[in-house]
Scaffold this active site. Structure first.
Site, PDB file in Angstrom:
ATOM      1  N   LYS A 130     -14.816   8.096   5.531  1.00 20.59           N
ATOM      2  CA  LYS A 130     -15.659   6.951   5.182  1.00 20.59           C
ATOM      3  C   LYS A 130     -17.140   7.292   5.110  1.00 20.59           C
ATOM      4  O   LYS A 130     -17.884   6.676   4.358  1.00 20.59           O
ATOM      5  CB  LYS A 130     -15.470   5.851   6.228  1.00 20.59           C
ATOM      6  N   ASN A 155     -12.443   4.909  14.201  1.00 22.59           N
ATOM      7  CA  ASN A 155     -13.739   4.466  14.729  1.00 22.59           C
ATOM      8  C   ASN A 155     -13.662   4.075  16.201  1.00 22.59           C
ATOM      9  O   ASN A 155     -12.584   3.936  16.769  1.00 22.59           O
ATOM     10  CB  ASN A 155     -14.249   3.277  13.921  1.00 22.59           C
ATOM     11  N   TRP A 185      -8.404   4.226   2.608  1.00 19.15           N
ATOM     12  CA  TRP A 185      -7.055   4.798   2.690  1.00 19.15           C
ATOM     13  C   TRP A 185      -6.443   5.199   1.347  1.00 19.15           C
ATOM     14  O   TRP A 185      -5.526   6.043   1.337  1.00 19.15           O
ATOM     15  CB  TRP A 185      -6.104   3.838   3.428  1.00 19.15           C
ATOM     16  N   GLU A 238       0.812  -1.217   0.000  1.00 18.36           N
ATOM     17  CA  GLU A 238       0.000   0.000   0.000  1.00 18.36           C
ATOM     18  C   GLU A 238       0.845   1.266   0.000  1.00 18.36           C
ATOM     19  O   GLU A 238       0.340   2.367   0.167  1.00 18.36           O
ATOM     20  CB  GLU A 238      -0.930  -0.005   1.234  1.00 18.36           C
ATOM     21  N   CYS A 241      -9.904 -12.742   8.957  1.00 18.46           N
ATOM     22  CA  CYS A 241      -8.706 -13.070   8.173  1.00 18.46           C
ATOM     23  C   CYS A 241      -9.014 -13.980   6.985  1.00 18.46           C
ATOM     24  O   CYS A 241      -8.403 -13.864   5.931  1.00 18.46           O
ATOM     25  CB  CYS A 241      -7.658 -13.762   9.048  1.00 18.46           C
ATOM     26  N   ASP A 295     -18.220   2.200  12.012  1.00 20.16           N
ATOM     27  CA  ASP A 295     -16.824   2.132  11.560  1.00 20.16           C
ATOM     28  C   ASP A 295     -16.539   3.254  10.561  1.00 20.16           C
ATOM     29  O   ASP A 295     -15.757   3.078   9.628  1.00 20.16           O
ATOM     30  CB  ASP A 295     -16.487   0.749  10.960  1.00 20.16           C
TER      31      ASP A 295
END
Ligand code: CA
Length: 703
Positions: A343, A271, A404, A81, A628, A316
């Site tokens: 967001k 958040n 992001w 990223e 995950c 969130d």
């Protein structure tokens, strides 16, 4: 007429050039500009974080000649990223597990690699993969925030460590994925972990020595322990119940911006922990400073002002997204503003001297709010905004209308290029003690994650359903008029950060494995290149000896690659994560990708449990494993698809799931949370799904 002026900060010379020239009638300015080296020294290129470059040799006319100059294979397989930096001929790129690579910016030759040796067990302490969004550079040193919470200073010439400091409690679920920011003679770093029960803060360290200068908590702690300062006392009055038992959240995991002119640092705050405010702060309250932008005095860490985007945050809806600084003409007056597309779906223009809201409009689809009251600065919530029945679609989702991947601003067009996401989420209140007890150290949202489990149809059918409702859009936003000028679909929501240039271009990667250049004025796609894996990070551009380069670090993963299996692109092979560098006239080729068999293999064991045990296994899986391994076992390709587990994995199931024998690979043990019977129920659910999908793909098999 240009309504935009760019800040005259030190280090902004390239930008100032962009405002006045080059233009069609000033060819000499182009030559002058391109005759010297142009670096990309700061995360967002300039102090204002605009991610605009004055370079224009690669432009609308020449873009068709752009080709791959060189590539560098990263040795890791997880998400990438990072925004690279280019300083003095060297490209500094960070990859997964916080490794830092120094590469010759012209040839790609490796100068050094720094591996901070992060303990892989930290993988389960974070929400969204062991990613890193970039390094900072100051006076011959490179600074990286390591995933295990260390801030490390590295000699830029040799790659040797100069100093490191642990910025977090290693026993708690703190991680670092964001880039540090240089603020004068200090380095400032935040952290993440609000999905796993931590209390957020940012810390400033002396750049030369690593000595701590100040720390600012973003949410109040337990009042019985006393408050760190009067600001925490004020913030605590906006909370109810015993929030500190859950950590509170408010982690500042991405955007930190230093305003040299005003000696301010702006922090994008995340958040609540847990998400569900009804559990976290049962009698309501705004819960400062969740989902806020907080301005601190950079030299001392003192609070100056805040603006809260989402009071009583419960979806969130982080405000950690990219913060951009500019000077803008509003009603005839020049205003120093700060801009963010967090967001929650609103594009905010804020007076950065005072924190006063100037304007806010929706940049994406939303149904949780009907507008922002400019008098109070507060969003107007829809009547059913806090109805969490597990059915009602909520827009934007917890992934955000924008996450992001950074936006960029082009002063020539006056437009901000926002990578947006459009897909619904549903939230489900829970009374199940599995979710309800105060807890720290593991994934805990306070919502029932069964609401995110996809229907039990074939993977192909799910892909078809999602293709229509899970989309990404590149939006060209006019921040003065507060409306979109153009937008283009970028396929699935996992589109990447943007770069814009004086060549009239916008560059953007996408999760589907392409880097594309658009006309900044119209959105017309002018050029595209196959990146062979998801391209999520923002590209940069630089010039050496008059040659302009475009660089991007690619590698699918992050939140999309982990729990975001619903938007998977079929990157089932481990990624070939790379740095790709392009220039005009270059003709290098990437080696062909290996063939991948995406078919579901025959399951390695039989199902022996009854339907009730399998249902319990699914519930436990969604509670403990899905973040995950993906909702409904649909991994994004990053972590193993458990339906494909081998006989050996099934044999060692208890040892892996409960005892953590694979913790060196990031799979920690869950013995504190799962009994042997629980772990077996999860295994039976996994097997039942493996058989179901295998049967759908192989209708003639004897099953
Ligand atoms: Ca979050």
């Amino acid at each position: 007429m240009k309504r935009w002026l760019i800040l005259a900060f030190a280090g902004l010379s390239a930008l100032i050039t962009a405002c006045s020239s080059p233009s069609e009638d000033e060819p000499s300015a182009v030559v002058k500009e391109e005759a010297r080296d142009v670096e990309w020294r700061l995360h967002g290129n300039d102090w204002g974080e605009t991610r605009f470059s004055a370079l224009s040799r690669i432009n609308r006319e020449t873009i068709s000649e752009l080709g791959l100059s060189w590539y560098y294979d990263l040795p890791t397989k997880r998400g990438v990223e990072a925004t690279p930096l280019m300083v003095n001929g060297t490209l500094y790129v960070s990859g997964s597990w916080s490794l830092v690579y120094a590469l010759d910016a012209v040839t790609g030759e490796e100068r050094w690699v720094f591996d901070p040796q992060v303990d892989k067990a930290f993988l389960a302490k974070g929400c969204c993969d062991a990613v890193n969004r970039g390094v900072a550079y100051l006076d011959g040193r490179v600074y990286v925030g390591a995933y295990d919470g260390r801030l490390i200073a590295i000699d830029a010439e040799t790659g040797d460590k100069v100093w490191d400091v642990q910025t977090t409690d290693r026993e708690q679920s703190y991680t670092i994925s964001g880039a540090p920011v240089v603020a004068g003679d200090k380095i400032i770093i935040g952290n993440g972990g609000a999905e796993l029960g931590v209390r957020g803060y940012v810390t400033a360290y002396d750049a030369a020595t690593g000595e701590q200068a100040w720390r600012f908590y973003t949410v109040p702690g337990n009042p019985a322990d006393g408050f760190e300062n009067d600001v925490m006392k004020m913030a605590a009055e906006t909370w109810t119940g015993e929030w500190w038992k859950w950590g509170g959240g408010g982690t500042a995991w991405d955007s930190l911006v230093y305003d040299a002119e005003l000696d301010l640092v702006y922090i994008g705050v995340g958040n609540g922990s847990p998400w569900n405010q009804a559990l976290r702060s049962p009698d309501g309250g705004d819960n400062l400073f969740l989902a806020s932008i907080v301005a601190l005095r950079a030299s001392t860490g003192e609070y100056v002002w805040h603006y809260q985007t989402t009071p009583g945050e419960t979806w969130d809806f982080t405000a950690t997204q990219h913060i951009m600084l500019a000077e803008i003409e509003i009603d005839g007056a020049a205003r120093k503003v700060l801009m963010q597309a967090p967001k929650n779906g609103y594009y905010y223009v804020i007076d950065r001297l005072t924190g006063q809201l100037i304007s806010a409009e929706a940049y994406t689809d939303m149904n949780w709010s009907t507008g922002v009251d400019l008098e109070t600065g507060r969003p107007i919530e829809a009547p059913d905004a806090r109805l969490f029945d597990g059915k009602k679609p909520v827009l934007p989702s917890m992934g955000g209308g924008h996450n992001w991947p950074p936006m960029s601003f082009n002063p020539d067009t006056g437009l901000v290029y926002i990578p947006t996401m459009n897909f619904p989420a549903s939230y489900k209140d829970t009374t199940d003690p599995l979710y309800a007890e105060p807890d720290q150290g593991r994934w805990n949202l306070g919502f029932d994650t069964m609401a995110a489990a996809p229907p039990k149809v074939s993977d192909k059918e799910i892909d078809a359903m999602l293709a229509a409702t899970y989309t990404g859009t590149l939006v060209a936003w006019d921040p003065v008029a507060q409306k979109a000028r153009w937008s283009v679909s970028t396929g699935r929501p996992s589109s990447g950060g943007t770069l814009t240039t004086a060549g009239g271009l916008v560059f953007q990667g996408a999760g589907n494995g392409h880097l594309t250049a658009y006309d900044a004025a119209t959105g017309e796609a002018l050029w595209s290149s196959d990146t062979q894996t998801g391209a999520m990070a923002a590209p940069i551009t630089y010039a050496i000896d008059g040659e302009q380069y475009v660089a991007i670090a690619v590698g699918f993963g992050g939140g999309f690659g982990a729990q975001g299996g619903v938007i998977a692109h079929g990157w089932h092979v481990p990624n070939v994560s790379r740095v790709l560098v392009f220039k005009l006239g270059a003709k290098s080729q990437l080696p062909p990708l290996p063939e991948v068999d995406l078919a579901m293999p025959e399951p390695a064991d039989k199902v022996s449990a009854d339907a009730a045990a399998i249902d319990r296994g699914q519930m436990l899986y969604q509670r403990h494993c899905s973040y995950c391994h993906g909702d409904g076992l649909r991994t994004g390709g990053l972590n193993p698809d458990l339906r494909r587990s081998s006989r050996g994995i099934h044999k060692l199931w208890q040892e892996i799931v409960r005892d953590g024998v694979l913790s060196s690979l990031g799979m920690v043990g869950f013995a504190d949370y799962l009994s042997e019977a629980d772990a077996e129920a999860i295994r039976q659910y996994v097997l039942s799904e493996a058989h179901r999908v295998y049967g759908l793909e192989n209708p003639d098999s004897e099953r």
